[in-house]
Design a protein around this motif. Structure first.
Motif, PDB file in Angstrom:
ATOM      1  N   ASN A 161      42.461  -8.117 -34.609  1.00 27.24           N
ATOM      2  CA  ASN A 161      42.556  -9.153 -35.627  1.00 27.24           C
ATOM      3  C   ASN A 161      41.223  -9.440 -36.309  1.00 27.24           C
ATOM      4  O   ASN A 161      41.157 -10.174 -37.282  1.00 27.24           O
ATOM      5  CB  ASN A 161      43.084 -10.458 -35.012  1.00 27.24           C
ATOM      6  N   ALA A 162      40.156  -8.855 -35.778  1.00 25.52           N
ATOM      7  CA  ALA A 162      38.836  -9.147 -36.322  1.00 25.52           C
ATOM      8  C   ALA A 162      38.525  -8.242 -37.505  1.00 25.52           C
ATOM      9  O   ALA A 162      39.040  -7.146 -37.622  1.00 25.52           O
ATOM     10  CB  ALA A 162      37.766  -8.951 -35.239  1.00 25.52           C
ATOM     11  N   THR A 163      37.644  -8.714 -38.383  1.00 19.79           N
ATOM     12  CA  THR A 163      37.172  -7.898 -39.489  1.00 19.79           C
ATOM     13  C   THR A 163      36.004  -7.063 -38.990  1.00 19.79           C
ATOM     14  O   THR A 163      34.974  -7.610 -38.598  1.00 19.79           O
ATOM     15  CB  THR A 163      36.695  -8.778 -40.650  1.00 19.79           C
ATOM     16  N   PRO A 164      36.131  -5.722 -38.958  1.00 17.56           N
ATOM     17  CA  PRO A 164      35.048  -4.888 -38.457  1.00 17.56           C
ATOM     18  C   PRO A 164      33.805  -5.056 -39.323  1.00 17.56           C
ATOM     19  O   PRO A 164      33.893  -5.186 -40.542  1.00 17.56           O
ATOM     20  CB  PRO A 164      35.619  -3.474 -38.580  1.00 17.56           C
ATOM     21  N   SER A 165      32.659  -5.080 -38.701  1.00 16.98           N
ATOM     22  CA  SER A 165      31.429  -5.183 -39.474  1.00 16.98           C
ATOM     23  C   SER A 165      30.284  -4.624 -38.669  1.00 16.98           C
ATOM     24  O   SER A 165      30.402  -4.352 -37.484  1.00 16.98           O
ATOM     25  CB  SER A 165      31.141  -6.636 -39.832  1.00 16.98           C
ATOM     26  N   LEU A 166      29.170  -4.428 -39.363  1.00 18.95           N
ATOM     27  CA  LEU A 166      27.934  -4.027 -38.718  1.00 18.95           C
ATOM     28  C   LEU A 166      26.891  -5.108 -38.956  1.00 18.95           C
ATOM     29  O   LEU A 166      25.705  -4.855 -39.023  1.00 18.95           O
ATOM     30  CB  LEU A 166      27.462  -2.690 -39.297  1.00 18.95           C
ATOM     31  N   SER A 167      27.365  -6.339 -39.098  1.00 18.08           N
ATOM     32  CA  SER A 167      26.470  -7.433 -39.462  1.00 18.08           C
ATOM     33  C   SER A 167      25.461  -7.764 -38.368  1.00 18.08           C
ATOM     34  O   SER A 167      24.446  -8.384 -38.635  1.00 18.08           O
ATOM     35  CB  SER A 167      27.276  -8.682 -39.803  1.00 18.08           C
ATOM     36  N   LEU A 173      37.237  -8.246 -50.923  1.00 16.55           N
ATOM     37  CA  LEU A 173      37.956  -7.195 -50.209  1.00 16.55           C
ATOM     38  C   LEU A 173      38.635  -7.758 -48.969  1.00 16.55           C
ATOM     39  O   LEU A 173      38.106  -8.642 -48.296  1.00 16.55           O
ATOM     40  CB  LEU A 173      36.996  -6.082 -49.786  1.00 16.55           C
ATOM     41  N   ASP A 174      39.824  -7.225 -48.661  1.00 18.39           N
ATOM     42  CA  ASP A 174      40.490  -7.629 -47.425  1.00 18.39           C
ATOM     43  C   ASP A 174      39.835  -6.927 -46.242  1.00 18.39           C
ATOM     44  O   ASP A 174      38.860  -6.171 -46.405  1.00 18.39           O
ATOM     45  CB  ASP A 174      41.992  -7.329 -47.493  1.00 18.39           C
ATOM     46  N   SER A 175      40.363  -7.162 -45.048  1.00 17.57           N
ATOM     47  CA  SER A 175      39.763  -6.607 -43.834  1.00 17.57           C
ATOM     48  C   SER A 175      39.665  -5.089 -43.885  1.00 17.57           C
ATOM     49  O   SER A 175      38.629  -4.508 -43.562  1.00 17.57           O
ATOM     50  CB  SER A 175      40.584  -7.041 -42.610  1.00 17.57           C
ATOM     51  N   GLU A 176      40.742  -4.430 -44.309  1.00 18.96           N
ATOM     52  CA  GLU A 176      40.731  -2.970 -44.389  1.00 18.96           C
ATOM     53  C   GLU A 176      39.739  -2.495 -45.439  1.00 18.96           C
ATOM     54  O   GLU A 176      39.017  -1.508 -45.236  1.00 18.96           O
ATOM     55  CB  GLU A 176      42.136  -2.458 -44.719  1.00 18.96           C
ATOM     56  N   GLY A 177      39.686  -3.191 -46.560  1.00 18.10           N
ATOM     57  CA  GLY A 177      38.744  -2.826 -47.604  1.00 18.10           C
ATOM     58  C   GLY A 177      37.301  -2.939 -47.154  1.00 18.10           C
ATOM     59  O   GLY A 177      36.462  -2.082 -47.468  1.00 18.10           O
ATOM     60  N   GLN A 178      36.997  -3.990 -46.400  1.00 15.28           N
ATOM     61  CA  GLN A 178      35.645  -4.165 -45.881  1.00 15.28           C
ATOM     62  C   GLN A 178      35.304  -3.072 -44.867  1.00 15.28           C
ATOM     63  O   GLN A 178      34.186  -2.564 -44.836  1.00 15.28           O
ATOM     64  CB  GLN A 178      35.513  -5.551 -45.247  1.00 15.28           C
ATOM     65  N   ARG A 179      36.285  -2.734 -44.062  1.00 17.49           N
ATOM     66  CA  ARG A 179      36.074  -1.675 -43.066  1.00 17.49           C
ATOM     67  C   ARG A 179      35.699  -0.359 -43.753  1.00 17.49           C
ATOM     68  O   ARG A 179      34.748   0.317 -43.357  1.00 17.49           O
ATOM     69  CB  ARG A 179      37.351  -1.509 -42.244  1.00 17.49           C
TER      70      ARG A 179
END
Length: 314
Positions: free
Chosen positions: A29-35, A52-58
């Motif tokens: 359920n989390a938004t993947p990131s390298l933050s 962007l949605d979660s998939e778009g950000q990924r």
């Protein structure tokens, strides 16, 4: 790799060192990131557009992670944070994006081909992160891209291309989704059969050496698995424990340690090694196969991972 594994990269690797059994509910359920990755002055990761949605950000991070890294600047090769950023990206591809998606790695290696020095450096990092048997991120699918780039690069002469071309043949064998290489195995009484002659919904090919402590540990983990033992009892899983070497005296000594329901065999003639049928860079190694002898898992040792994959296929 001691000079490259800074404390940050160690944390990145250790954090995923258990060969993940699959995503947790929170991760799904989390938004993947390298933050949380470091951002040194020469390396700034542009954050994904907020709309962007979660998939778009990924996918944005997958495709634009290296946009502000100057691959022409070879002075960056002496900076440890460059290795850290590669470690973070390898973690992202192997654990978030998934190793079957090789487009991002192809793009990275194309960019790294800006010079021979840059290509050699990123190829070295790729080998240590994606192919070293002690790396929790190892992925043959992703490492094949590294090898293909080296083997076909005009920056290398034919002698420099020879090693990656040799590795390409070996690493490309028995990939997940492909049929496993068949072979003949021999039992203690001298009789023999083949891998493909085993009939069961699943086959666990367990390549090991007698007296190997890690082999014994993995063996006990399989024995202690209620799920796998239930499948063995029902005939839904066959375990072929194969010795790939030639010291049969040592092999016979450990015969009594193996469950009677397992197939305890050896590779007469050492065909797996001599014909490079399987990549035996590390022992033990386990392959999970389906009823068609297609590879579901390659080069694993974690029983929980095997259980997870079987459970997902039910």
């Amino acid at each position: 790799m001691n000079k490259l594994l800074t404390p940050l990269l160690l944390l990145l690797l250790i954090g995923c060192s258990a060969r993940r059994q699959g995503p947790t509910a929170e991760e799904e359920n989390a938004t993947p990131s390298l933050s949380h990755a470091p951002r040194p002055a020469h390396f700034i990761v542009t954050p994904p557009p907020a709309e962007l949605d979660s998939e778009g950000q990924r996918l944005y991070l997958r495709d634009h992670y290296w946009d502000r890294f100057d691959f022409r600047d070879t002075t960056l090769l002496s900076r440890l944070d460059t290795a850290e950023m590669m470690g973070a990206y390898a973690h992202y591809l192997a654990r978030v994006i998934g190793p079957a998606d090789t487009a991002a790695m192809r793009n990275l290696m194309k960019r790294a081909s800006a010079s021979k020095e840059m290509l050699t450096y990123f190829s070295m990092l790729g080998e240590r992160l994606l192919y070293d048997p002690n790396s929790p991120l190892r992925s043959d699918e992703l490492y094949l891209v590294v090898l293909e780039t080296q083997a076909n690069s005009p920056l290398y002469n034919e002698y420099e291309q020879a090693r990656p071309r040799h590795q390409l043949e070996l690493v490309g064998e028995n990939l997940p989704g492909h049929p496993a290489n068949d072979f003949r195995y021999t039992l203690a009484d001298g009789s023999s059969s083949t891998l493909y002659a085993l009939k069961a919904p699943y086959t666990l090919l367990f390549i090991s050496n007698p007296g190997c402590p890690m082999c014994a540990s993995v063996r006990e983990a399989v024995i202690s698995s209620p799920m796998l033992n239930s499948m063995i009892e029902r005939g839904a899983l066959k375990v072929l424990m194969l010795y790939p070497d030639s010291d049969l005296e040592e092999w016979h000594k450990h015969r009594e340690e193996i469950p009677s329901q397992w197939i305890y065999a050896y590779d007469k003639g050492c065909h797996l090694q001599n014909e490079r049928l399987y990549d035996l860079k590390a022992i033990p190694t386990l392959y999970l196969l389906n009823n068609k002898k297609e590879v579901l898992l390659k080069d694993v040792v974690e029983v929980a991972h095997i259980e997870y994959v079987i459970d997902q296929m039910q």
